[in-house]
Design a protein around this motif. Structure first.
Motif, short mmCIF file in Angstrom:
data_model
loop_
_atom_site.label_atom_id
_atom_site.label_comp_id
_atom_site.label_asym_id
_atom_site.label_seq_id
_atom_site.Cartn_x
_atom_site.Cartn_y
_atom_site.Cartn_z
N LEU A 171 0.84 -1.19 0.00
CA LEU A 171 0.00 0.00 0.00
C LEU A 171 0.88 1.24 0.00
CD1 LEU A 171 -2.64 -1.01 2.70
CD2 LEU A 171 -2.99 -0.94 0.24
N PRO A 172 0.35 2.37 -0.42
CA PRO A 172 1.15 3.60 -0.34
C PRO A 172 1.64 3.83 1.09
CG PRO A 172 -0.87 3.97 -1.58
CD PRO A 172 -0.98 2.60 -0.97
N GLN A 173 2.76 4.51 1.22
CA GLN A 173 3.32 4.77 2.54
C GLN A 173 2.28 5.46 3.41
OE1 GLN A 173 7.11 6.73 2.56
NE2 GLN A 173 6.86 7.47 4.66
N THR A 174 2.16 5.01 4.63
CA THR A 174 1.10 5.50 5.48
C THR A 174 1.62 5.73 6.89
OG1 THR A 174 -1.17 5.05 6.21
CG2 THR A 174 0.33 3.16 6.08
N TYR A 175 0.71 5.90 7.82
CA TYR A 175 1.04 6.25 9.20
C TYR A 175 0.40 5.24 10.15
CZ TYR A 175 -3.66 8.22 8.83
OH TYR A 175 -4.99 8.38 8.61
N ILE A 176 0.63 5.42 11.44
CA ILE A 176 0.10 4.50 12.45
C ILE A 176 -0.68 5.29 13.50
CG2 ILE A 176 2.26 4.60 13.77
CD1 ILE A 176 1.72 1.68 14.61
N ILE A 177 -1.79 4.72 13.94
CA ILE A 177 -2.55 5.28 15.05
C ILE A 177 -2.65 4.23 16.14
CG2 ILE A 177 -3.89 6.74 13.47
CD1 ILE A 177 -6.27 4.85 14.00
N GLN A 178 -3.03 4.64 17.32
CA GLN A 178 -3.06 3.73 18.47
C GLN A 178 -4.42 3.78 19.14
OE1 GLN A 178 -1.04 4.46 22.42
NE2 GLN A 178 0.40 2.95 21.61
N GLU A 179 -4.90 2.60 19.54
CA GLU A 179 -6.10 2.51 20.36
C GLU A 179 -5.79 1.60 21.55
OE1 GLU A 179 -9.30 0.72 18.21
OE2 GLU A 179 -8.17 -1.08 17.69
N GLU A 180 -6.24 2.02 22.73
CA GLU A 180 -5.92 1.28 23.96
C GLU A 180 -7.17 0.66 24.55
OE1 GLU A 180 -3.82 2.00 28.33
OE2 GLU A 180 -3.94 3.63 26.87
N MET A 181 -7.06 -0.61 24.92
CA MET A 181 -8.18 -1.39 25.47
C MET A 181 -7.83 -1.91 26.86
SD MET A 181 -9.89 -1.39 22.53
CE MET A 181 -9.76 -1.65 20.76
N ILE A 182 -8.87 -2.12 27.64
CA ILE A 182 -8.73 -2.72 28.96
C ILE A 182 -9.58 -3.99 28.99
CG2 ILE A 182 -9.10 -2.45 31.44
CD1 ILE A 182 -6.89 -0.72 30.39
N ALA A 183 -8.97 -5.12 29.39
CA ALA A 183 -9.71 -6.37 29.52
C ALA A 183 -10.60 -6.30 30.75
CB ALA A 183 -8.74 -7.55 29.62
N THR A 184 -11.86 -6.66 30.59
CA THR A 184 -12.81 -6.58 31.71
C THR A 184 -13.28 -7.99 32.09
OG1 THR A 184 -14.63 -6.17 30.15
CG2 THR A 184 -13.51 -4.24 31.11
N GLU A 185 -14.59 -8.28 31.91
CA GLU A 185 -15.10 -9.55 32.41
C GLU A 185 -14.82 -10.71 31.47
OE1 GLU A 185 -18.76 -8.01 30.11
OE2 GLU A 185 -17.16 -7.14 31.34
N HIS A 186 -14.83 -11.89 32.06
CA HIS A 186 -14.62 -13.13 31.31
C HIS A 186 -15.91 -13.50 30.58
CE1 HIS A 186 -14.40 -17.57 30.82
NE2 HIS A 186 -13.14 -17.31 30.55
N VAL A 187 -15.78 -13.99 29.35
CA VAL A 187 -16.94 -14.40 28.56
C VAL A 187 -17.12 -15.90 28.70
CG1 VAL A 187 -17.97 -14.50 26.26
CG2 VAL A 187 -16.59 -12.52 26.92
N SER A 188 -18.27 -16.32 29.20
CA SER A 188 -18.53 -17.75 29.38
C SER A 188 -19.42 -18.31 28.28
CB SER A 188 -19.18 -18.00 30.76
OG SER A 188 -20.35 -17.21 30.89
N ASP A 189 -20.38 -17.52 27.82
CA ASP A 189 -21.28 -17.98 26.76
C ASP A 189 -20.71 -17.55 25.41
OD1 ASP A 189 -23.31 -18.79 25.16
OD2 ASP A 189 -24.82 -17.38 25.94
N MET A 190 -20.01 -18.46 24.75
CA MET A 190 -19.34 -18.13 23.51
C MET A 190 -20.31 -18.06 22.32
SD MET A 190 -16.22 -17.71 24.36
CE MET A 190 -15.47 -17.72 22.75
N GLU A 191 -21.43 -18.76 22.40
CA GLU A 191 -22.35 -18.81 21.27
C GLU A 191 -22.98 -17.45 21.00
OE1 GLU A 191 -25.17 -21.90 21.83
OE2 GLU A 191 -23.67 -23.52 21.65
N GLN A 192 -23.08 -16.60 22.03
CA GLN A 192 -23.67 -15.28 21.84
C GLN A 192 -22.81 -14.38 20.95
OE1 GLN A 192 -23.68 -12.73 25.31
NE2 GLN A 192 -21.88 -13.78 26.17
N LEU A 193 -21.56 -14.78 20.71
CA LEU A 193 -20.65 -13.97 19.90
C LEU A 193 -20.78 -14.25 18.41
CD1 LEU A 193 -17.46 -14.33 22.14
CD2 LEU A 193 -19.20 -12.52 22.21
#
Length: 246
Positions: A171-193
């Motif tokens: 791709l043409p030369q480009t730049y980088i951006i950043q996004e920051e996440m925090i892990a919260t609760e554990h997912v037990s019901d995987m089918e809902q995803l």
């Protein structure tokens, strides 16, 4: 209607009502001309509607069906990272992209980067469910968050972008951006995803993510409990920083 004169008997008057006067030849000619114009107009309208429906049919069953149900691209991008590697100049990032236009989702595989500092990962952007899932291969954990449509291109748009730059090209030369996440609760019901994310994260520890408020870009010293995944599904590179909840 032309009636006989009033001196005739009522019977003959009523009988005369049943027989209208024959129209003059000039009036009949005008009516015939108007009828011809009406029939011609209706014929043109029917022809125009036929052309419209035929165009829709051709577009739907010939153009759309020619789009690949699954498109696989091996892509690379050159970008500059002024914070972490100001003296290294251009960096390279490679990834394999699978686009499923009909199912409306994207699957991205990011191999081990050459420069280090970022984890290999499998990523799914599910536009039907409005979810993104990151499988950090180093940790063998999954993280799920709401799909950020301001960063991630929809499948058809991404497909068009990658087709335009051709497979295997940068791709043409480009730049980088950043996004920051925090892990919260554990997912037990995987089918809902949804089925796509379920196949990716089934049997793995899976957590919900929450975005931190926008602020200055964090440095490596500030993120001892964080892992980074660099990827691109747009015209720029995104560094997703996933941190443990403190």
């Amino acid at each position: 209607m032309v009636y006989v004169s009033t001196f005739l008997s009522p019977f003959w008057s009523a009988f005369a009502c049943l027989f209208p006067e024959e129209p003059a030849p000039a009036v009949q000619g005008r009516r015939t001309s108007l009828s011809g114009v009406c029939y011609l107009t209706m014929g043109l309208l029917v022809l125009l509607l036929g052309l419209v429906f035929a165009s829709m049919y051709v577009y739907r069953y010939f153009f759309i069906t020619q789009l690949p149900r699954e498109s696989v691209f091996h892509c690379g991008v050159l970008y500059e990272d002024s914070l972490y590697s100001p003296f290294k100049g251009q960096l390279e990032l490679h990834e394999d992209v699978k686009i499923y236009i009909e199912e409306n989702y994207e699957q991205i595989n990011v191999p081990v980067p050459q420069f280090g500092g970022s984890d290999p990962a499998d990523i799914i952007h599910d536009f039907q469910r409005g979810l993104t899932a990151y499988h950090d291969i180093t940790l063998d954990k999954c993280y799920v968050i709401e799909l950020n449509t301001t960063i991630v291109m929809p499948p058809r748009n991404l497909w068009e972008l990658l087709v335009n730059v051709k497979k295997g090209t940068y791709l043409p030369q480009t730049y980088i951006i950043q996004e920051e996440m925090i892990a919260t609760e554990h997912v037990s019901d995987m089918e809902q995803l949804g089925s796509f994310i379920y196949r990716l994260c089934s049997g793995k520890e899976t957590y919900r993510l929450k975005r931190r408020n926008a602020r200055r870009r964090i440095s490596r010293r500030e993120t001892g409990n964080c892992h980074r995944i660099r990827h691109f599904e747009n015209t720029f590179v995104v560094e997703t920083v996933i941190c443990k909840k403190s």
